[in-house]
Design a protein around this motif. Structure first.
Motif, PDB file in Angstrom:
ATOM      1  N   ARG A 151      55.797  46.829   3.383  1.00 21.92           N
ATOM      2  CA  ARG A 151      56.695  47.268   4.449  1.00 21.92           C
ATOM      3  C   ARG A 151      57.134  48.722   4.288  1.00 21.92           C
ATOM      4  O   ARG A 151      57.125  49.496   5.253  1.00 21.92           O
ATOM      5  N   GLY A 152      57.528  49.102   3.080  1.00 16.04           N
ATOM      6  CA  GLY A 152      58.027  50.449   2.861  1.00 16.04           C
ATOM      7  C   GLY A 152      56.993  51.523   3.141  1.00 16.04           C
ATOM      8  O   GLY A 152      57.284  52.529   3.797  1.00 16.04           O
ATOM      9  N   GLY A 153      55.779  51.316   2.649  1.00 14.37           N
ATOM     10  CA  GLY A 153      54.725  52.296   2.872  1.00 14.37           C
ATOM     11  C   GLY A 153      54.367  52.423   4.341  1.00 14.37           C
ATOM     12  O   GLY A 153      54.124  53.528   4.838  1.00 14.37           O
ATOM     13  N   PHE A 154      54.337  51.284   5.039  1.00 15.21           N
ATOM     14  CA  PHE A 154      54.006  51.333   6.463  1.00 15.21           C
ATOM     15  C   PHE A 154      55.122  52.015   7.246  1.00 15.21           C
ATOM     16  O   PHE A 154      54.849  52.781   8.172  1.00 15.21           O
ATOM     17  N   ARG A 155      56.374  51.740   6.889  1.00 12.65           N
ATOM     18  CA  ARG A 155      57.487  52.399   7.577  1.00 12.65           C
ATOM     19  C   ARG A 155      57.378  53.915   7.442  1.00 12.65           C
ATOM     20  O   ARG A 155      57.605  54.652   8.398  1.00 12.65           O
ATOM     21  N   ALA A 156      57.021  54.378   6.239  1.00 14.50           N
ATOM     22  CA  ALA A 156      56.876  55.818   6.025  1.00 14.50           C
ATOM     23  C   ALA A 156      55.747  56.386   6.883  1.00 14.50           C
ATOM     24  O   ALA A 156      55.886  57.459   7.488  1.00 14.50           O
ATOM     25  N   TYR A 176      49.445  39.835  16.419  1.00 14.51           N
ATOM     26  CA  TYR A 176      50.728  40.340  15.958  1.00 14.51           C
ATOM     27  C   TYR A 176      50.653  40.498  14.437  1.00 14.51           C
ATOM     28  O   TYR A 176      50.882  39.543  13.685  1.00 14.51           O
ATOM     29  N   PRO A 177      50.297  41.680  13.951  1.00 15.89           N
ATOM     30  CA  PRO A 177      50.095  41.881  12.513  1.00 15.89           C
ATOM     31  C   PRO A 177      51.389  41.785  11.718  1.00 15.89           C
ATOM     32  O   PRO A 177      52.444  42.262  12.151  1.00 15.89           O
ATOM     33  N   ILE A 178      51.289  41.178  10.551  1.00 17.51           N
ATOM     34  CA  ILE A 178      52.450  40.942   9.698  1.00 17.51           C
ATOM     35  C   ILE A 178      52.344  41.761   8.410  1.00 17.51           C
ATOM     36  O   ILE A 178      51.299  41.803   7.771  1.00 17.51           O
ATOM     37  N   GLU A 193      49.154  51.652  18.626  1.00 14.83           N
ATOM     38  CA  GLU A 193      47.985  50.762  18.570  1.00 14.83           C
ATOM     39  C   GLU A 193      47.175  51.006  17.296  1.00 14.83           C
ATOM     40  O   GLU A 193      46.718  50.053  16.647  1.00 14.83           O
ATOM     41  N   THR A 194      47.002  52.258  16.937  1.00 15.95           N
ATOM     42  CA  THR A 194      46.250  52.585  15.721  1.00 15.95           C
ATOM     43  C   THR A 194      46.947  52.050  14.482  1.00 15.95           C
ATOM     44  O   THR A 194      46.321  51.439  13.601  1.00 15.95           O
ATOM     45  N   LEU A 195      48.246  52.261  14.407  1.00 15.92           N
ATOM     46  CA  LEU A 195      49.006  51.780  13.257  1.00 15.92           C
ATOM     47  C   LEU A 195      48.957  50.255  13.164  1.00 15.92           C
ATOM     48  O   LEU A 195      48.771  49.688  12.085  1.00 15.92           O
ATOM     49  N   ALA A 196      49.120  49.581  14.303  1.00 15.01           N
ATOM     50  CA  ALA A 196      49.105  48.119  14.309  1.00 15.01           C
ATOM     51  C   ALA A 196      47.742  47.579  13.893  1.00 15.01           C
ATOM     52  O   ALA A 196      47.643  46.588  13.156  1.00 15.01           O
ATOM     53  N   SER A 197      46.676  48.213  14.359  1.00 15.55           N
ATOM     54  CA  SER A 197      45.330  47.732  14.042  1.00 15.55           C
ATOM     55  C   SER A 197      45.035  47.864  12.552  1.00 15.55           C
ATOM     56  O   SER A 197      44.306  47.050  11.982  1.00 15.55           O
ATOM     57  N   GLN A 198      45.612  48.885  11.915  1.00 18.55           N
ATOM     58  CA  GLN A 198      45.417  49.052  10.476  1.00 18.55           C
ATOM     59  C   GLN A 198      46.027  47.888   9.702  1.00 18.55           C
ATOM     60  O   GLN A 198      45.460  47.408   8.724  1.00 18.55           O
ATOM     61  N   VAL A 199      47.187  47.435  10.158  1.00 20.01           N
ATOM     62  CA  VAL A 199      47.828  46.299   9.499  1.00 20.01           C
ATOM     63  C   VAL A 199      47.083  45.007   9.822  1.00 20.01           C
ATOM     64  O   VAL A 199      46.879  44.161   8.952  1.00 20.01           O
ATOM     65  N   MET A 250      57.674  49.777  13.678  1.00 18.83           N
ATOM     66  CA  MET A 250      57.378  50.994  14.435  1.00 18.83           C
ATOM     67  C   MET A 250      58.480  51.318  15.434  1.00 18.83           C
ATOM     68  O   MET A 250      58.899  52.473  15.562  1.00 18.83           O
ATOM     69  N   LEU A 251      58.953  50.304  16.140  1.00 15.55           N
ATOM     70  CA  LEU A 251      59.997  50.549  17.136  1.00 15.55           C
ATOM     71  C   LEU A 251      61.307  50.948  16.478  1.00 15.55           C
ATOM     72  O   LEU A 251      62.041  51.805  16.987  1.00 15.55           O
ATOM     73  N   GLU A 252      61.621  50.346  15.345  1.00 11.88           N
ATOM     74  CA  GLU A 252      62.827  50.735  14.599  1.00 11.88           C
ATOM     75  C   GLU A 252      62.729  52.186  14.150  1.00 11.88           C
ATOM     76  O   GLU A 252      63.722  52.932  14.215  1.00 11.88           O
ATOM     77  N   ALA A 253      61.547  52.590  13.708  1.00 11.18           N
ATOM     78  CA  ALA A 253      61.355  53.979  13.279  1.00 11.18           C
ATOM     79  C   ALA A 253      61.568  54.943  14.437  1.00 11.18           C
ATOM     80  O   ALA A 253      62.234  55.983  14.292  1.00 11.18           O
ATOM     81  N   GLU A 254      61.034  54.594  15.591  1.00 16.47           N
ATOM     82  CA  GLU A 254      61.187  55.470  16.758  1.00 16.47           C
ATOM     83  C   GLU A 254      62.643  55.562  17.208  1.00 16.47           C
ATOM     84  O   GLU A 254      63.146  56.649  17.506  1.00 16.47           O
TER      85      GLU A 254
END
Length: 226
Positions: free
Chosen positions: A189-194, A181-183, A136-142, A105-109
């Motif tokens: 990885r690719g889908g989450f980055r998008a 710390y979700p992994i 927070e929402t994105l992290a909780s999904q993972v 997420m931070l890399e994307a930002e």
């Protein structure tokens, strides 16, 4: 850039601008000096910006070079947390291709900020606060997928504050007790980055005041990653 005390129409002429365009620039420049840019029509503001971008920077007096975005406080704050997580991951024993959701997420930002180059002054950073619940929402999904590690989100900044006077705030709200710390798997990885790119990009591009009139093309999540 140094403060301009008069218009620079003659310089535009020297750059090959025609008379009507130079006259329009001078008129708009003088109007802005008296009434402010917000009272100009959008088309006129864009024209004025185009003219000023064509002019060389004023280098005399106490002029200072434009501060690179990588030196802006908000950008350095993001980079600090990203690097802390990357260092921690090196000791987590992750499988090949796995990575934390937070660094993605931070890399994307950071990538979005690199592309659009917002001012990142107070108006922008106030809007950036709305990114916290998105993260927070994105992290909780993972995290819901079950592959998690533990990371003390506040520890790196607390350690920095012990060494130097630092007014940075923690990346996450709350009391610091949530160290989930979700992994991400290599496949996910690719889908989450998008997904992260789309959510973060939408907020930055649509709400940061300094990007209201940007002419930068939209950044796609699937463009080559550094």
């Amino acid at each position: 850039m140094a403060q301009e005390l008069s218009h620079r129409g003659e310089e535009l002429k020297g750059l090959g601008w025609n008379g009507p365009d130079v006259a329009r620039y001078v008129e708009l420049w003088e109007y802005r000096q008296r009434w402010g840019a917000m009272n100009l029509e959008r088309e006129d503001r864009l024209f004025l910006r185009k003219a000023e971008n064509a002019l060389p920077a004023i280098l005399s007096g106490r002029a200072a070079a434009k501060k690179p975005i990588k030196d802006k406080t908000y950008y350095r704050w993001l980079r600090f947390h990203l690097e802390a997580m990357q260092q921690a991951e090196a000791e987590m024993g992750l499988a090949e291709g796995e990575t934390g959701a937070w660094p993605v997420m931070l890399e994307a930002e950071l990538r979005i900020l690199d592309h659009y180059q917002p001012v990142l002054g107070l108006p922008d950073t106030l809007k950036a606060k709305a990114l916290a619940p998105i993260r927070e929402t994105l992290a909780s999904q993972v995290a819901a997928l079950g592959n998690v590690q533990a990371f003390h989100f506040e520890a790196p900044l607390n350690a920095l504050k012990e060494k130097e006077n630092n007014r940075w705030k923690h990346l996450r709200d709350g009391d610091g007790s949530d160290r989930t710390y979700p992994i991400l798997s290599a496949e996910g990885r690719g889908g989450f980055r998008a997904e992260a790119h789309n959510a973060i990009h939408s907020l930055i591009r649509s709400t940061f005041p300094s990007l209201a009139e940007t002419d930068k093309p939209e950044l796609s999540h699937d463009e080559k990653h550094d």
